[in-house]
Design a protein around this motif. Structure first.
Motif, PDB file in Angstrom:
ATOM      1  N   THR A   1       0.859  -1.175   0.000  1.00  0.00           N
ATOM      2  CA  THR A   1       0.000   0.000   0.000  1.00  0.00           C
ATOM      3  C   THR A   1       0.898   1.229   0.000  1.00  0.00           C
ATOM      4  O   THR A   1       1.834   1.311   0.804  1.00  0.00           O
ATOM      5  N   LEU A   2       0.651   2.160  -0.907  1.00  0.00           N
ATOM      6  CA  LEU A   2       1.384   3.417  -0.955  1.00  0.00           C
ATOM      7  C   LEU A   2       0.552   4.482  -0.256  1.00  0.00           C
ATOM      8  O   LEU A   2      -0.595   4.732  -0.641  1.00  0.00           O
ATOM      9  N   VAL A   3       1.133   5.084   0.758  1.00  0.00           N
ATOM     10  CA  VAL A   3       0.438   6.081   1.576  1.00  0.00           C
ATOM     11  C   VAL A   3       1.039   7.447   1.289  1.00  0.00           C
ATOM     12  O   VAL A   3       2.228   7.673   1.529  1.00  0.00           O
ATOM     13  N   ARG A   4       0.218   8.360   0.803  1.00  0.00           N
ATOM     14  CA  ARG A   4       0.695   9.680   0.397  1.00  0.00           C
ATOM     15  C   ARG A   4       0.016  10.762   1.243  1.00  0.00           C
ATOM     16  O   ARG A   4      -1.028  11.296   0.875  1.00  0.00           O
ATOM     17  N   PRO A   5       0.601  11.080   2.400  1.00  0.00           N
ATOM     18  CA  PRO A   5       0.005  12.138   3.218  1.00  0.00           C
ATOM     19  C   PRO A   5       0.239  13.514   2.619  1.00  0.00           C
ATOM     20  O   PRO A   5       1.186  13.726   1.866  1.00  0.00           O
ATOM     21  N   GLY A   6      -0.638  14.434   2.996  1.00  0.00           N
ATOM     22  CA  GLY A   6      -0.476  15.819   2.589  1.00  0.00           C
ATOM     23  C   GLY A   6       0.527  16.527   3.483  1.00  0.00           C
ATOM     24  O   GLY A   6       1.545  15.956   3.878  1.00  0.00           O
ATOM     25  N   ILE A   7       0.235  17.767   3.846  1.00  0.00           N
ATOM     26  CA  ILE A   7       1.142  18.575   4.656  1.00  0.00           C
ATOM     27  C   ILE A   7       1.105  18.072   6.091  1.00  0.00           C
ATOM     28  O   ILE A   7       0.063  18.043   6.731  1.00  0.00           O
ATOM     29  N   LEU A   8       2.252  17.692   6.617  1.00  0.00           N
ATOM     30  CA  LEU A   8       2.318  17.024   7.910  1.00  0.00           C
ATOM     31  C   LEU A   8       2.356  18.017   9.063  1.00  0.00           C
ATOM     32  O   LEU A   8       3.029  19.047   9.005  1.00  0.00           O
ATOM     33  N   THR A   9       1.622  17.664  10.129  1.00  0.00           N
ATOM     34  CA  THR A   9       1.614  18.475  11.345  1.00  0.00           C
ATOM     35  C   THR A   9       1.927  17.579  12.532  1.00  0.00           C
ATOM     36  O   THR A   9       1.841  16.351  12.450  1.00  0.00           O
ATOM     37  N   ASN A  10       2.274  18.203  13.640  1.00  0.00           N
ATOM     38  CA  ASN A  10       2.512  17.468  14.874  1.00  0.00           C
ATOM     39  C   ASN A  10       1.232  17.403  15.698  1.00  0.00           C
ATOM     40  O   ASN A  10       0.214  17.972  15.332  1.00  0.00           O
ATOM     41  N   GLY A  11       1.325  16.718  16.811  1.00  0.00           N
ATOM     42  CA  GLY A  11       0.171  16.641  17.695  1.00  0.00           C
ATOM     43  C   GLY A  11      -0.469  15.271  17.683  1.00  0.00           C
ATOM     44  O   GLY A  11      -0.067  14.368  16.942  1.00  0.00           O
ATOM     45  N   ALA A  12      -1.468  15.122  18.530  1.00  0.00           N
ATOM     46  CA  ALA A  12      -2.142  13.835  18.708  1.00  0.00           C
ATOM     47  C   ALA A  12      -2.997  13.482  17.494  1.00  0.00           C
ATOM     48  O   ALA A  12      -3.385  14.355  16.709  1.00  0.00           O
ATOM     49  N   ALA A  13      -3.275  12.203  17.374  1.00  0.00           N
ATOM     50  CA  ALA A  13      -4.168  11.743  16.312  1.00  0.00           C
ATOM     51  C   ALA A  13      -5.555  12.333  16.506  1.00  0.00           C
ATOM     52  O   ALA A  13      -6.045  12.458  17.633  1.00  0.00           O
ATOM     53  N   THR A  14      -6.201  12.677  15.402  1.00  0.00           N
ATOM     54  CA  THR A  14      -7.551  13.242  15.465  1.00  0.00           C
ATOM     55  C   THR A  14      -8.623  12.216  15.129  1.00  0.00           C
ATOM     56  O   THR A  14      -9.784  12.398  15.478  1.00  0.00           O
ATOM     57  N   ASP A  15      -8.230  11.166  14.417  1.00  0.00           N
ATOM     58  CA  ASP A  15      -9.163  10.144  13.930  1.00  0.00           C
ATOM     59  C   ASP A  15     -10.179  10.704  12.946  1.00  0.00           C
ATOM     60  O   ASP A  15     -11.168  10.048  12.634  1.00  0.00           O
ATOM     61  N   ARG A  16      -9.925  11.891  12.433  1.00  0.00           N
ATOM     62  CA  ARG A  16     -10.873  12.497  11.489  1.00  0.00           C
ATOM     63  C   ARG A  16     -10.259  12.638  10.096  1.00  0.00           C
ATOM     64  O   ARG A  16     -10.730  13.417   9.278  1.00  0.00           O
ATOM     65  N   PHE A  17      -9.213  11.872   9.842  1.00  0.00           N
ATOM     66  CA  PHE A  17      -8.550  11.986   8.540  1.00  0.00           C
ATOM     67  C   PHE A  17      -9.382  11.319   7.446  1.00  0.00           C
ATOM     68  O   PHE A  17     -10.215  10.451   7.700  1.00  0.00           O
ATOM     69  N   GLN A  18      -9.125  11.749   6.227  1.00  0.00           N
ATOM     70  CA  GLN A  18      -9.826  11.203   5.062  1.00  0.00           C
ATOM     71  C   GLN A  18      -8.865  10.374   4.214  1.00  0.00           C
ATOM     72  O   GLN A  18      -7.716  10.777   4.012  1.00  0.00           O
ATOM     73  N   VAL A  19      -9.350   9.257   3.735  1.00  0.00           N
ATOM     74  CA  VAL A  19      -8.592   8.390   2.845  1.00  0.00           C
ATOM     75  C   VAL A  19      -9.136   8.586   1.435  1.00  0.00           C
ATOM     76  O   VAL A  19     -10.262   8.185   1.136  1.00  0.00           O
ATOM     77  N   LEU A  20      -8.364   9.234   0.594  1.00  0.00           N
ATOM     78  CA  LEU A  20      -8.789   9.516  -0.780  1.00  0.00           C
ATOM     79  C   LEU A  20      -8.191   8.448  -1.686  1.00  0.00           C
ATOM     80  O   LEU A  20      -6.993   8.440  -1.940  1.00  0.00           O
ATOM     81  N   ASP A  21      -9.040   7.545  -2.143  1.00  0.00           N
ATOM     82  CA  ASP A  21      -8.542   6.392  -2.885  1.00  0.00           C
ATOM     83  C   ASP A  21      -8.837   6.442  -4.375  1.00  0.00           C
ATOM     84  O   ASP A  21      -8.461   5.537  -5.105  1.00  0.00           O
ATOM     85  N   GLU A  22      -9.477   7.504  -4.835  1.00  0.00           N
ATOM     86  CA  GLU A  22      -9.734   7.663  -6.264  1.00  0.00           C
ATOM     87  C   GLU A  22      -8.977   8.885  -6.778  1.00  0.00           C
ATOM     88  O   GLU A  22      -9.041   9.956  -6.155  1.00  0.00           O
ATOM     89  N   PRO A  23      -8.277   8.754  -7.896  1.00  0.00           N
ATOM     90  CA  PRO A  23      -7.508   9.894  -8.409  1.00  0.00           C
ATOM     91  C   PRO A  23      -8.326  11.173  -8.560  1.00  0.00           C
ATOM     92  O   PRO A  23      -7.789  12.268  -8.342  1.00  0.00           O
ATOM     93  N   SER A  24      -9.584  11.049  -8.883  1.00  0.00           N
ATOM     94  CA  SER A  24     -10.416  12.242  -9.060  1.00  0.00           C
ATOM     95  C   SER A  24     -10.635  12.997  -7.754  1.00  0.00           C
ATOM     96  O   SER A  24     -10.995  14.179  -7.766  1.00  0.00           O
ATOM     97  N   SER A  25     -10.420  12.336  -6.633  1.00  0.00           N
ATOM     98  CA  SER A  25     -10.635  12.972  -5.327  1.00  0.00           C
ATOM     99  C   SER A  25      -9.348  13.470  -4.682  1.00  0.00           C
ATOM    100  O   SER A  25      -9.384  14.119  -3.638  1.00  0.00           O
ATOM    101  N   TRP A  26      -8.196  13.174  -5.286  1.00  0.00           N
ATOM    102  CA  TRP A  26      -6.921  13.521  -4.668  1.00  0.00           C
ATOM    103  C   TRP A  26      -6.748  15.036  -4.583  1.00  0.00           C
ATOM    104  O   TRP A  26      -7.006  15.772  -5.537  1.00  0.00           O
ATOM    105  N   ARG A  27      -6.315  15.479  -3.410  1.00  0.00           N
ATOM    106  CA  ARG A  27      -6.037  16.900  -3.166  1.00  0.00           C
ATOM    107  C   ARG A  27      -5.070  16.996  -2.003  1.00  0.00           C
ATOM    108  O   ARG A  27      -4.898  16.044  -1.244  1.00  0.00           O
TER     109      ARG A  27
END
Length: 211
Positions: free
Chosen positions: A154-180
């Motif tokens: 699995t290739l994981v491509r995070p956006g701009i990284l920040t520090n701090g605790a996990a939020t559990d509110r992240f989005q997994v964009l798995d279709e190229p049309s949704s990538w941002r």
């Protein structure tokens, strides 16, 4: 309980992955050149000092593990010169995993690697290439080598990284049309990586992560 090898475990997403995996009850072999500096205390933690581009180190680190999380990084000062760490380390890791029979690989690269580059707007792409171009050219090679393997990757491509605790509110964009692009905590990237080795649904797929 799984036995995980985390490569690049001394800082950043790698260190957060070690913390997350230990909290989930897994055994973790934390691989880094400065592994002895990892200040965590857990009976399921094994510090493994090694070089990610050394075949003997990687072969030894793979013994007895169930899955690998590759979370390499380079210092900012190294971005101005040629970058080969990502591809060189992957060219060592992939055949070593195939030989050892360790099939599951979660590799953290970044938004802008591979075909996700096309999802960048022009105004974003120009400064991005100026600063990170050499590193991401190497991440392109890294991803290509992984895609050509027989591993369950699995290739994981995070956006701009920040520090701090996990939020559990992240989005997994798995279709190229949704990538941002977008911001995401390193701890959230680590949580997703651990979820994937536990039985994720994105085998042989590339995803973008944003908050």
């Amino acid at each position: 309980m799984l036995h995980l090898l985390v490569i690049g475990a001394s800082q950043g997403i790698g260190l957060e992955t070690v913390k997350t995996a230990l909290a989930a009850g897994h055994r973790v072999r934390a691989f880094a050149r400065s592994a002895e500096r990892i200040s965590l205390s857990d009976e399921n933690l094994e510090r493994f000092t090694g070089n990610a581009v050394n075949a003997s180190d990687i072969a030894a680190a793979l013994e007895g593990v169930d899955a690998v999380v590759q979370a390499l990084g380079v210092p900012v000062r190294d971005l101005l010169g040629p970058v080969r760490l990502f591809s060189d380390a992957t060219n060592v890791l992939v055949p070593a995993m195939e030989k050892a029979g360790v099939r599951r690989l979660v590799a953290v690269t970044g938004f802008g690697a591979g075909d996700s580059r096309e999802a960048m707007g022009t105004l974003q792409r120009l400064p991005f290439r100026l600063v990170f171009g050499r590193a991401y050219d190497d991440k392109d090679v890294q991803e290509m080598r992984i895609r050509k393997s027989d591993l369950d990757w699995t290739l994981v491509r995070p956006g701009i990284l920040t520090n701090g605790a996990a939020t559990d509110r992240f989005q997994v964009l798995d279709e190229p049309s949704s990538w941002r692009n977008g911001m995401i905590a390193r701890a959230d990237v680590a949580k997703f990586a651990v979820q994937q080795v536990e039985g994720g649904s994105y085998v042989r797929r590339a995803v973008v992560l944003v908050g």
